[in-house]
Design an enzyme around this catalytic site. Structure first.
Site, PDB file in Angstrom:
ATOM      1  N   ASP A  47       0.851  -1.190   0.000  1.00  0.00           N
ATOM      2  CA  ASP A  47       0.000   0.000   0.000  1.00  0.00           C
ATOM      3  C   ASP A  47       0.887   1.241   0.000  1.00  0.00           C
ATOM      4  OD1 ASP A  47      -2.745   1.126   0.357  1.00  0.00           O
ATOM      5  OD2 ASP A  47      -1.719   2.104   2.027  1.00  0.00           O
ATOM      6  N   TYR A  52       2.468   9.946   0.121  1.00  0.00           N
ATOM      7  CA  TYR A  52       3.464   9.379   1.048  1.00  0.00           C
ATOM      8  C   TYR A  52       4.884   9.699   0.580  1.00  0.00           C
ATOM      9  CZ  TYR A  52      -0.373   6.351   2.789  1.00  0.00           C
ATOM     10  OH  TYR A  52      -1.550   5.860   3.295  1.00  0.00           O
ATOM     11  N   LYS A  77      -2.377   6.005  -4.485  1.00  0.00           N
ATOM     12  CA  LYS A  77      -3.624   6.743  -4.233  1.00  0.00           C
ATOM     13  C   LYS A  77      -3.548   8.155  -4.781  1.00  0.00           C
ATOM     14  CE  LYS A  77      -3.993   4.325   0.187  1.00  0.00           C
ATOM     15  NZ  LYS A  77      -2.720   4.406   0.928  1.00  0.00           N
ATOM     16  N   HIS A 110      -7.774   8.905  -2.485  1.00  0.00           N
ATOM     17  CA  HIS A 110      -7.275   8.870  -1.103  1.00  0.00           C
ATOM     18  C   HIS A 110      -8.326   9.339  -0.081  1.00  0.00           C
ATOM     19  CE1 HIS A 110      -3.140   9.021   1.103  1.00  0.00           C
ATOM     20  NE2 HIS A 110      -4.079   8.567   1.895  1.00  0.00           N
TER      21      HIS A 110
HETATM   22  N1  LIG Z   1      -6.044   5.576   3.208  1.00  0.00           N
HETATM   23  C1  LIG Z   1      -5.707   6.298   4.234  1.00  0.00           C
HETATM   24  O1  LIG Z   1      -6.253   7.394   4.443  1.00  0.00           O
HETATM   25  C2  LIG Z   1      -4.674   5.805   5.186  1.00  0.00           C
HETATM   26  C3  LIG Z   1      -4.445   6.479   6.401  1.00  0.00           C
HETATM   27  C4  LIG Z   1      -3.477   5.965   7.263  1.00  0.00           C
HETATM   28  C5  LIG Z   1      -2.762   4.831   6.901  1.00  0.00           C
HETATM   29  N2  LIG Z   1      -2.987   4.210   5.704  1.00  0.00           N
HETATM   30  C6  LIG Z   1      -2.233   2.992   5.316  1.00  0.00           C
HETATM   31  O2  LIG Z   1      -2.380   2.018   6.325  1.00  0.00           O
HETATM   32  C7  LIG Z   1      -1.090   1.590   6.763  1.00  0.00           C
HETATM   33  C8  LIG Z   1      -1.111   1.146   8.202  1.00  0.00           C
HETATM   34  O3  LIG Z   1      -1.547   2.168   9.056  1.00  0.00           O
HETATM   35  P1  LIG Z   1      -0.570   2.886  10.091  1.00  0.00           P
HETATM   36  O4  LIG Z   1       0.815   2.868   9.553  1.00  0.00           O
HETATM   37  O5  LIG Z   1      -1.201   4.188  10.410  1.00  0.00           O
HETATM   38  O6  LIG Z   1      -0.705   2.026  11.425  1.00  0.00           O
HETATM   39  P2  LIG Z   1      -0.525   0.505  11.890  1.00  0.00           P
HETATM   40  O7  LIG Z   1      -0.090  -0.377  10.794  1.00  0.00           O
HETATM   41  O8  LIG Z   1      -1.783   0.190  12.639  1.00  0.00           O
HETATM   42  O9  LIG Z   1       0.637   0.648  12.982  1.00  0.00           O
HETATM   43  C9  LIG Z   1       1.968   0.944  12.629  1.00  0.00           C
HETATM   44  C10 LIG Z   1       2.739   1.265  13.901  1.00  0.00           C
HETATM   45  O10 LIG Z   1       2.732   0.120  14.769  1.00  0.00           O
HETATM   46  C11 LIG Z   1       4.072  -0.323  15.013  1.00  0.00           C
HETATM   47  N3  LIG Z   1       4.029  -1.785  14.913  1.00  0.00           N
HETATM   48  C12 LIG Z   1       3.908  -2.538  13.802  1.00  0.00           C
HETATM   49  N4  LIG Z   1       3.843  -3.847  14.099  1.00  0.00           N
HETATM   50  C13 LIG Z   1       3.935  -3.931  15.440  1.00  0.00           C
HETATM   51  C14 LIG Z   1       3.923  -5.017  16.341  1.00  0.00           C
HETATM   52  N5  LIG Z   1       3.798  -6.278  15.910  1.00  0.00           N
HETATM   53  N6  LIG Z   1       4.026  -4.753  17.671  1.00  0.00           N
HETATM   54  C15 LIG Z   1       4.144  -3.474  18.122  1.00  0.00           C
HETATM   55  N7  LIG Z   1       4.143  -2.400  17.306  1.00  0.00           N
HETATM   56  C16 LIG Z   1       4.042  -2.622  15.976  1.00  0.00           C
HETATM   57  C17 LIG Z   1       4.911   0.301  13.919  1.00  0.00           C
HETATM   58  O11 LIG Z   1       6.210   0.571  14.394  1.00  0.00           O
HETATM   59  P3  LIG Z   1       7.538   0.066  13.599  1.00  0.00           P
HETATM   60  O12 LIG Z   1       7.423   0.549  12.200  1.00  0.00           O
HETATM   61  O13 LIG Z   1       8.630   0.714  14.370  1.00  0.00           O
HETATM   62  O14 LIG Z   1       7.526  -1.446  13.724  1.00  0.00           O
HETATM   63  C18 LIG Z   1       4.169   1.605  13.648  1.00  0.00           C
HETATM   64  O15 LIG Z   1       4.531   2.596  14.608  1.00  0.00           O
HETATM   65  C19 LIG Z   1      -0.200   2.818   6.487  1.00  0.00           C
HETATM   66  O16 LIG Z   1       1.172   2.511   6.514  1.00  0.00           O
HETATM   67  C20 LIG Z   1      -0.741   3.224   5.145  1.00  0.00           C
HETATM   68  O17 LIG Z   1      -0.200   2.386   4.115  1.00  0.00           O
HETATM   69  C21 LIG Z   1      -3.937   4.686   4.862  1.00  0.00           C
END
Ligand SMILES: NC(=O)c1ccc[n+]([C@@H]2O[C@H](COP(=O)([O-])OP(=O)(O)OC[C@H]3O[C@@H](n4cnc5c(N)ncnc54)[C@H](OP(=O)(O)O)[C@@H]3O)[C@@H](O)[C@H]2O)c1
Length: 280
Positions: A47, A52, A77, A110
């Site tokens: 993704d 980004y 996106k 997006h």
């Molecule tokens: N469409 C949209 O509007 C939108 C908005 C937000 C996000 N997104 C997409 O969704 C993806 C995921 O969302 P997100 O990045 O906000 O949050 P997430 O995947 O829920 O959480 C990521 C965070 O959790 C930590 N983490 C990952 N695995 C872990 C584990 N097993 N144990 C403890 N901590 C852990 C990561 O740290 P480390 O990296 O240090 O491991 C990072 O700080 C984004 O990267 C993006 O591609 C889309």
């Protein structure tokens, strides 16, 4: 696709793995290394987004990987500032050139930005870009039921995916029902709550102990069992592997129920309500 990750077939026939890799904040050479590692541990759905500023890192990690391009599903996106039809077409071309790819497997709007009210012409641009072979499957993010219904009414084309904030504290049951009614797969962003207080939840902690899994694995398994496609992001190979290792156990109906009960009407972690939030 990896043998132990189930596949989902979208409403236009494209298959995608049941879990993908989030890349927000994975930029530059460090980003390339993190995304390469994610591909190595088994992620096949990536993704990304124009906003980004890492389409280049995604493309580079694909070129460095030994996995054939056709086995990967690459997403980007369209940003809100390019919703006008002609700007949207140009943005898609720019996205492809940034990544050095001939096509994206998935391209999503997006955010709907309803105050601007140009998302229908943005959708028409995605429909045309798909016809021209620049994109294999088209979808949206953060679209509320009324936005989805308008797209379908005015263009006759339903998105293949709606990517929304979704985790146990904001389970989006009604939105998921509307998506499913239109044959739209729900993808979950911030699936483990952006790594914040959700990971300290005591109810999920007890379930994790019972299964000898981590809290993150229990949450990601819950996404699979509610029929959502989670996109966890991690910069570390160990966590990347942990997050994808969720296909060798199941949660019971009672455990699912306990997690379902954690949802709150104002459970959004980022306070980004698509009815009012605008992304450019
Ligand atoms: N469409 C949209 O509007 C939108 C908005 C937000 C996000 N997104 C997409 O969704 C993806 C995921 O969302 P997100 O990045 O906000 O949050 P997430 O995947 O829920 O959480 C990521 C965070 O959790 C930590 N983490 C990952 N695995 C872990 C584990 N097993 N144990 C403890 N901590 C852990 C990561 O740290 P480390 O990296 O240090 O491991 C990072 O700080 C984004 O990267 C993006 O591609 C889309």
């Amino acid at each position: 696709m990896e043998k132990d990750i189930p596949e989902i077939t979208l409403n236009d026939g494209l298959t995608v793995p049941a879990i993908g890799f989030g890349t927000f904040k994975l930029t530059g050479i460090e980003g390339v290394h993190a995304i390469q590692s994610a591909i190595d541990v088994g992620y096949r759905l990536l993704d990304s987004a124009y906003n980004y500023e890492n389409e280049g890192a995604v493309g580079e990690s694909i070129r460095r990987s030994s996995i054939p391009r056709e086995q990967l599903r690459v997403t980007s996106k369209l940003p809100g500032r390019h919703h006008n039809y002609h700007q949207a077409i140009t943005a898609i071309q720019e996205s492809l050139m940034c990544a050095g790819l001939d096509y994206y497997d998935l391209y999503l709007i997006h955010w709907p930005n309803p105050k601007q009210d140009h998302y229908v012409e943005a959708w028409q641009a995605l429909i045309d870009a798909k016809k021209w072979g620049l994109i294999r499957s088209i979808g949206v993010c953060n679209f509320l039921p009324e936005h989805l219904e308008r797209l379908i009414r005015e263009t006759g084309v339903a998105p293949s995916i709606n990517q929304v904030e979704l985790h146990p504290y904001f389970s989006q049951e009604q939105q998921r029902e509307v998506n499913a009614k239109h044959g739209i797969v729900t993808e979950s962003w911030s699936p483990i709550g952006n790594g914040t207080y959700l990971l300290e939840d005591k109810v999920i902690g007890r379930i994790a102990e019972a299964h000898q899994k981590t809290v993150a694995q229990i949450i990601l398994r819950w996404h699979i069992q509610i029929g959502a496609l989670p996109l966890p992001k991690s910069s570390t190979p160990g966590r990347q592997l942990e997050n994808i290792s969720i296909f060798d156990f199941s949660l019971t109906d009672e455990e699912m129920q306990q997690i379902n009960q954690l949802t709150q009407p104002d459970g959004r972690i980022h306070d980004l309500d698509p009815a009012v939030f605008e992304e450019f």
